[in-house]
Design a protein around this motif. Sequence first.
Motif, PDB file in Angstrom:
ATOM      1  N   LEU A  23       0.857  -1.181   0.000  1.00 21.30           N
ATOM      2  CA  LEU A  23       0.000   0.000   0.000  1.00 21.30           C
ATOM      3  C   LEU A  23       0.896   1.234   0.000  1.00 21.30           C
ATOM      4  O   LEU A  23       1.898   1.273   0.718  1.00 21.30           O
ATOM      5  CB  LEU A  23      -0.903  -0.007   1.242  1.00 21.30           C
ATOM      6  CG  LEU A  23      -2.014   1.035   1.339  1.00 21.30           C
ATOM      7  CD1 LEU A  23      -3.175   0.488   2.181  1.00 21.30           C
ATOM      8  CD2 LEU A  23      -1.526   2.348   1.943  1.00 21.30           C
ATOM      9  N   THR A  24       0.546   2.194  -0.823  1.00 24.35           N
ATOM     10  CA  THR A  24       1.297   3.447  -0.864  1.00 24.35           C
ATOM     11  C   THR A  24       0.340   4.599  -0.605  1.00 24.35           C
ATOM     12  O   THR A  24      -0.746   4.659  -1.191  1.00 24.35           O
ATOM     13  CB  THR A  24       1.999   3.648  -2.220  1.00 24.35           C
ATOM     14  OG1 THR A  24       2.930   2.577  -2.428  1.00 24.35           O
ATOM     15  CG2 THR A  24       2.749   4.968  -2.257  1.00 24.35           C
ATOM     16  N   VAL A  25       0.759   5.497   0.267  1.00 26.11           N
ATOM     17  CA  VAL A  25      -0.026   6.680   0.604  1.00 26.11           C
ATOM     18  C   VAL A  25       0.561   7.876  -0.127  1.00 26.11           C
ATOM     19  O   VAL A  25       1.780   8.090  -0.094  1.00 26.11           O
ATOM     20  CB  VAL A  25       0.003   6.955   2.119  1.00 26.11           C
ATOM     21  CG1 VAL A  25      -0.923   8.119   2.466  1.00 26.11           C
ATOM     22  CG2 VAL A  25      -0.367   5.710   2.907  1.00 26.11           C
TER      23      VAL A  25
ATOM     24  N   ALA B  84      -2.454   3.908  -3.387  1.00 23.52           N
ATOM     25  CA  ALA B  84      -2.279   2.813  -4.350  1.00 23.52           C
ATOM     26  C   ALA B  84      -2.293   1.525  -3.531  1.00 23.52           C
ATOM     27  O   ALA B  84      -1.521   1.383  -2.579  1.00 23.52           O
ATOM     28  CB  ALA B  84      -0.973   2.957  -5.116  1.00 23.52           C
ATOM     29  N   VAL B  85      -3.180   0.609  -3.905  1.00 25.08           N
ATOM     30  CA  VAL B  85      -3.380  -0.601  -3.117  1.00 25.08           C
ATOM     31  C   VAL B  85      -3.187  -1.820  -4.016  1.00 25.08           C
ATOM     32  O   VAL B  85      -3.871  -1.956  -5.036  1.00 25.08           O
ATOM     33  CB  VAL B  85      -4.793  -0.633  -2.495  1.00 25.08           C
ATOM     34  CG1 VAL B  85      -4.968  -1.877  -1.635  1.00 25.08           C
ATOM     35  CG2 VAL B  85      -5.043   0.631  -1.670  1.00 25.08           C
ATOM     36  N   SER B  86      -2.252  -2.677  -3.637  1.00 24.29           N
ATOM     37  CA  SER B  86      -1.994  -3.880  -4.426  1.00 24.29           C
ATOM     38  C   SER B  86      -3.151  -4.866  -4.299  1.00 24.29           C
ATOM     39  O   SER B  86      -3.860  -4.880  -3.278  1.00 24.29           O
ATOM     40  CB  SER B  86      -0.686  -4.536  -3.977  1.00 24.29           C
ATOM     41  OG  SER B  86       0.413  -3.710  -4.342  1.00 24.29           O
ATOM     42  N   PRO B  87      -3.365  -5.708  -5.314  1.00 28.96           N
ATOM     43  CA  PRO B  87      -4.518  -6.619  -5.298  1.00 28.96           C
ATOM     44  C   PRO B  87      -4.584  -7.509  -4.064  1.00 28.96           C
ATOM     45  O   PRO B  87      -5.656  -7.714  -3.497  1.00 28.96           O
ATOM     46  CB  PRO B  87      -4.326  -7.438  -6.576  1.00 28.96           C
ATOM     47  CG  PRO B  87      -3.533  -6.569  -7.476  1.00 28.96           C
ATOM     48  CD  PRO B  87      -2.614  -5.791  -6.584  1.00 28.96           C
ATOM     49  N   GLU B  88      -3.418  -8.030  -3.624  1.00 32.36           N
ATOM     50  CA  GLU B  88      -3.434  -8.924  -2.464  1.00 32.36           C
ATOM     51  C   GLU B  88      -3.820  -8.186  -1.177  1.00 32.36           C
ATOM     52  O   GLU B  88      -4.306  -8.790  -0.214  1.00 32.36           O
ATOM     53  CB  GLU B  88      -2.072  -9.587  -2.282  1.00 32.36           C
ATOM     54  CG  GLU B  88      -0.907  -8.655  -1.987  1.00 32.36           C
ATOM     55  CD  GLU B  88      -0.240  -8.074  -3.223  1.00 32.36           C
ATOM     56  OE1 GLU B  88       0.864  -7.516  -3.095  1.00 32.36           O
ATOM     57  OE2 GLU B  88      -0.835  -8.184  -4.328  1.00 32.36           O
ATOM     58  N   THR B  89      -3.635  -6.877  -1.171  1.00 37.32           N
ATOM     59  CA  THR B  89      -4.006  -6.086   0.000  1.00 37.32           C
ATOM     60  C   THR B  89      -5.522  -5.919   0.088  1.00 37.32           C
ATOM     61  O   THR B  89      -6.074  -5.785   1.197  1.00 37.32           O
ATOM     62  CB  THR B  89      -3.314  -4.716  -0.043  1.00 37.32           C
ATOM     63  OG1 THR B  89      -1.897  -4.914  -0.225  1.00 37.32           O
ATOM     64  CG2 THR B  89      -3.527  -3.931   1.236  1.00 37.32           C
ATOM     65  N   LEU B  90      -6.198  -5.917  -1.049  1.00 32.51           N
ATOM     66  CA  LEU B  90      -7.655  -5.817  -1.034  1.00 32.51           C
ATOM     67  C   LEU B  90      -8.267  -6.947  -0.217  1.00 32.51           C
ATOM     68  O   LEU B  90      -9.274  -6.757   0.478  1.00 32.51           O
ATOM     69  CB  LEU B  90      -8.212  -5.875  -2.462  1.00 32.51           C
ATOM     70  CG  LEU B  90      -7.793  -4.767  -3.444  1.00 32.51           C
ATOM     71  CD1 LEU B  90      -8.395  -5.044  -4.813  1.00 32.51           C
ATOM     72  CD2 LEU B  90      -8.230  -3.402  -2.941  1.00 32.51           C
TER      73      LEU B  90
END
Length: 352
Positions: free
Chosen positions: A254-256, A297-303
Motif C-alpha cells: 500500500l502506498t499513501v 495505491a493498493v496492491s490486489p493482495e491487500t484488497l
Amino acid sequence: MSNDRSLKDACVERSATVREALLAIDRGASSVALVIDESRHLLGIVTDGDVRRALLAGAGLESTVIDFVNANPKVVNPSTSRAAVIDLMRSIRISEVPVVDDDGVLVGLQTLTDIVGKPKLPNVALIMAGGKGTRLGSLTKETPKPLMKVADRTIIEWVLLGLVESGITRVYISVAHLAQKIIDHLGDGEQLGCRISYIHEDPERPLNTAGALGLLHREAPEISEPVIVTNADLMVHYSAADFLRFHRHHGAALTVAARPYNHQVPFGVLEISSDRSVTGVVEKPNIEFEISSGIYAVSPETLAMVPYREPYSMPDLIDACIRGGKRVSAWPMLSDWIDVGTPKDLAAAKGQ
C-alpha cells in the motif's frame, strides 16, 4: 493527438470539392475534414453532417467545399491538457477538435478516441463517494458532497477527468448517501471518457474509509494490478502513472500519497526538563508534518485483507499491513491540494 500522416490525410485545400472532403473524412477515420491554406493556416472544418446537409440542399460532389465550411470552429492550443480538451468536447458535444498554434497554424487534431486511449493504464480506480458530508452542513442535505460544483463542474467530475488524463479509464465508485443522484449525474462515464461501475454501501451502516475495498475485492476478483483509491472530495492534480510507478518500484502493499502540512503554534512553546525546569522557550514555532492526502495505491493482495461488509478504515489497513510485515510507502505529492470538507474549503476551491 493525431500523427503527421493521419493529420495530412484529414486535410484538404481551399479549392477542394465535396467529394475530396468526403475522401479526407474517410481517410482520416474521423468525422471532420480540415480545410487549410498553403501555409497550413486553419480556414475551418467540414463535418460529415455538413456534407450531408449540403447534398440535401442541392450541392453536388464536385461543388467547392469552402462554401460549407465552419470558419469558426472550436480549437485548442498544443499546451491544453487532456482534461480541458475532454471538458470542451463534452460541453459542446463534439468528438474532434483541431489543435492550432498562436499563429493559427494547424498542428494537430485531438480526438476523443486518442485522448481516452493513450496513454492507457491497466489499473482501475476506486472513488469513495459514500460519505454524508456532514461538515458542509445544510449544503449536503439534498446534494451529495461529490456533486458540489467548482468552476461549473462537480468535484467528482474533476476527480474523474484527472484519472482519465492520467490514463485510467476503468473506474468504480462507492456510493451510499444520496447514491442515485450521483449515479444519475455521472451515468456510465462515457461522456467523461471512462467506464464507471457502482459499488453500493448501506447508507445506514457506513463502511468507513476503507470498507469499500472489501466490496471491490468481492465484486471484481479479476483485478490483478494496483488500484488507485481516492476520496471523491479532493481538488488536486497529480500523475497516477507516476504514483503507480513509485508504488511498484518500492514493492509496496500500500502506498499513501503524502503531502507536507505546516502548522504554526500560536503560542510560546516551553522546553521543560524532567524536573519541570524551563530550559527555553520557542515563540510560535512552525511544525511540519507529512499527512495523508486521501489518495492511495493498493496492491490486489491487500484488497483481500479488508473484511467484507464490515466497517474498516484506512489507518486500520495501514496498521494491518505494517503488523503483517508488508511494506507501506509514502509517495511525496507536492501539487496544490484541497480537501473539500467544510464551507471554507469549498469557497477556497472556488477561489472565493
